[in-house]
Enzyme design. Sequence first.
Site, PDB file in Angstrom:
ATOM      1  N   CYS A   2      90.700  -5.035  11.353  1.00 30.21           N
ATOM      2  CA  CYS A   2      89.497  -5.728  10.919  1.00 30.21           C
ATOM      3  C   CYS A   2      89.894  -6.679   9.791  1.00 30.21           C
ATOM      4  O   CYS A   2      91.056  -6.773   9.432  1.00 30.21           O
ATOM      5  CB  CYS A   2      88.490  -4.719  10.395  1.00 30.21           C
ATOM      6  SG  CYS A   2      88.226  -3.360  11.538  1.00 30.21           S
ATOM      7  N   GLU A   3      88.929  -7.354   9.247  1.00 28.93           N
ATOM      8  CA  GLU A   3      89.203  -8.145   8.044  1.00 28.93           C
ATOM      9  C   GLU A   3      88.132  -7.890   6.994  1.00 28.93           C
ATOM     10  O   GLU A   3      86.957  -7.681   7.321  1.00 28.93           O
ATOM     11  CB  GLU A   3      89.299  -9.641   8.370  1.00 28.93           C
ATOM     12  CG  GLU A   3      90.498  -9.948   9.251  1.00 28.93           C
ATOM     13  CD  GLU A   3      91.044 -11.363   9.084  1.00 28.93           C
ATOM     14  OE1 GLU A   3      90.841 -11.976   8.011  1.00 28.93           O
ATOM     15  OE2 GLU A   3      91.690 -11.831  10.035  1.00 28.93           O
TER      16      GLU A   3
END
Lengths: 260, 260
Positions: A2-3
């Site tokens: 994810c970020e």
Amino acid sequence: MCELLGMSANVPTDVVFSLTGLMQRGGRTGPHRDGWGVAFYEGRGLRLFQDPVASCDSEVAKMLQRYQIKSEVVIGHIRHANVGTVSLANTHPFTRELWGQYWCFAHNGQLADFYPAEGFYRAVGETDSEAAFCDLLNRIRDQFPSPAPAESLLPLLIEACGEYRTRGVFNCLLSNGEWLFSFCTTKLAQITRRAPFGPAQLRDAELKVDFRAETTPDDVVTVLATEPLTDNEAWDLHAPGQWSLWRLGHCVASGQVPAC
Amino acid sequence: MCELLGMSANVPTDVVFSLTGLMQRGGRTGPHRDGWGVAFYEGRGLRLFQDPVASCDSEVAKMLQRYQIKSEVVIGHIRHANVGTVSLANTHPFTRELWGQYWCFAHNGQLADFYPAEGFYRAVGETDSEAAFCDLLNRIRDQFPSPAPAESLLPLLIEACGEYRTRGVFNCLLSNGEWLFSFCTTKLAQITRRAPFGPAQLRDAELKVDFRAETTPDDVVTVLATEPLTDNEAWDLHAPGQWSLWRLGHCVASGQVPAC
């Protein structure tokens, strides 16, 4: 994977520029199509916007890129699902109330064989991330039934993050609205903007901003992101095991947990 | 005073029509300019949209009138501030996690001299409403540490609401996503729509919908509101002390607390 996106500022600041960059990575310039969320603290309140769809297509994300919510602490996340289905309940950031404050958490990474002890806070969804958040709050609540300053919590936070890290990748952001705690095991970048401000150009979209026009000389704004969001500024890359505590845009404590 | 909106349905249903009516009362056809919020359950997840501004002017409200979020349980609220400043932290609905479920609450009314015992859940803002919600959850948690069906909770809910009522006006909506509980002390109206569906015309905006085009013959959708939202349908007006439990659009239990 994810970020993450985090912001800590000494003046209510809109995060539209950074958010616009992050939202592109949710399906356009990056593969994180499985939902996104952003939490904005406003005073003691917390606004949480989430959508279990790609941020580049999200109606809610489009609205946020027009509506300049000003905040001193922001936590955002775009999701590429590893653990748990694509659903609202599995969409970061997660929030809970502790000590009459809204706490907020987002995680980038994956934990293996992670089955924390049951406690007061229970996960609603199926992610390892929400389970870790609940475990962290249960530990804080057990040790600090009453409000305590962030500095007193640090040993607990660092120890817990060090433990989670032995289970996999654990880059995270945590806040109660007063401060922002970051922990890096693989990837986290950060920039602190202050006078003299200059122009910035997003990596992921044709968007430039001149922060001189948007700020006053006393403003201090730190932005954290999994990958640098601009391509004309020098971002600091955090090291594995590095933790930091941010308050009003400033780093007020930091350190590094030895490699495990 | 404030206004409430609730929905319980047996199929994920968008509440745009009712919401559009309610949003007008937030500053256009009604005086409730001090913020608004709507919570939508989606599976185990909960989306909470809030804005501490008049709903008739709100960017977030405009977005929600375009973006058809489908849900089986919705709780909405527009605020005319009595207790507590106009701020995000004082904006309904309020949410907390209990038993690994998101609970949600909104209140119309005002309680005098209300100082509930401290417990696990603490209010973040200053409203009597959030204090009552926390008190209710503290009572539930004390008596039911593990998940219990709504029917088992009813005596506790009814007793607590009966107590709050002795402090003032207490119209409320409460849900954990599986059911919706309503309590009326002064004003609450309700309509249950089912086949044969017909047209409906909002009171507060030039908007008509023909539910025949939007539904299937098995759909059952109950809408609750402080004042009827349409002017061509027969709404049931709840009596003082009347409580109801809604599941999948149906009223599954109801009764009345004697006048105090």
